[in-house]
Motif scaffolding. Structure first.
Motif, PDB file in Angstrom:
ATOM      1  N   LYS A  39       0.849  -1.299  -0.029  1.00  0.00           N
ATOM      2  CA  LYS A  39       0.061  -0.036   0.054  1.00  0.00           C
ATOM      3  C   LYS A  39       1.020   1.233  -0.013  1.00  0.00           C
ATOM      4  N   LEU A  42       2.539   1.688  -3.373  1.00  0.00           N
ATOM      5  CA  LEU A  42       1.347   2.180  -4.370  1.00  0.00           C
ATOM      6  C   LEU A  42       1.481   3.651  -4.155  1.00  0.00           C
ATOM      7  N   ILE A  48      -1.388   6.154  -5.921  1.00  0.00           N
ATOM      8  CA  ILE A  48      -2.645   5.413  -5.635  1.00  0.00           C
ATOM      9  C   ILE A  48      -2.948   5.247  -4.309  1.00  0.00           C
ATOM     10  N   PRO A  50      -5.424   2.166  -2.805  1.00  0.00           N
ATOM     11  CA  PRO A  50      -6.035   1.147  -3.306  1.00  0.00           C
ATOM     12  C   PRO A  50      -7.248   1.054  -2.173  1.00  0.00           C
ATOM     13  N   LYS A  81      -7.444  -3.880  -5.243  1.00  0.00           N
ATOM     14  CA  LYS A  81      -8.804  -3.348  -6.165  1.00  0.00           C
ATOM     15  C   LYS A  81      -8.381  -1.599  -5.909  1.00  0.00           C
ATOM     16  N   LEU A  82      -8.626  -1.251  -7.067  1.00  0.00           N
ATOM     17  CA  LEU A  82      -8.210   0.187  -7.414  1.00  0.00           C
ATOM     18  C   LEU A  82      -9.522   0.826  -7.466  1.00  0.00           C
ATOM     19  N   VAL A  86      -8.753   4.676 -12.247  1.00  0.00           N
ATOM     20  CA  VAL A  86      -7.257   4.738 -11.953  1.00  0.00           C
ATOM     21  C   VAL A  86      -6.859   3.582 -12.574  1.00  0.00           C
ATOM     22  N   SER A  87      -5.539   3.679 -13.020  1.00  0.00           N
ATOM     23  CA  SER A  87      -4.774   2.725 -13.736  1.00  0.00           C
ATOM     24  C   SER A  87      -3.470   2.632 -12.939  1.00  0.00           C
ATOM     25  N   LEU A  88      -2.639   1.770 -13.124  1.00  0.00           N
ATOM     26  CA  LEU A  88      -1.325   1.654 -12.664  1.00  0.00           C
ATOM     27  C   LEU A  88      -0.235   2.204 -13.434  1.00  0.00           C
TER      28      LEU A  88
END
Length: 93
Positions: A39, A42, A48, A50, A81-82, A86-88
């Motif tokens: 987490k 990310l 992001i 999550p 789970k985003l 939202v994309s990575l």
């Protein structure tokens, strides 16, 4: 403390591509990585937060390599789970 180098790759299989349509990304990481560490990575590298993270510990399969028995590396699989839309992708800078 885990780092971005502990993330090995993002899995792209038939099953994971189906999950990506519903906003779930499957990440393969080192066995020492935790949910909280993922987490934080990310948040720091991708910007992001999550919604949910589920983890699964995968033991390496025993295989034969040129007649000798060997074992694939162990790893952890994270289902992330985003939030919607939202994309990575890594942050600029």
């Amino acid at each position: 403390m885990a780092d971005i180098t502990d993330i090995k790759n993002i899995l792209y299989t038939e099953k994971t591509l189906g999950l990506q349509e519903s906003g779930v990304v499957v990440i393969q990481a080192s066995p020492k990585m935790t949910k909280n560490a993922l987490k934080q990575v990310l948040k720091e590298y991708f910007g992001i937060v999550p919604l949910r993270i589920n983890s699964l510990r995968m033991e390496g399969k025993v295989k034969r390599f040129r007649g000798r028995e060997g074992q694939r590396n162990d790893f952890k699989k994270f289902y992330v789970k985003l939030p919607e839309g939202v994309s990575l992708e890594s942050k600029e800078g």
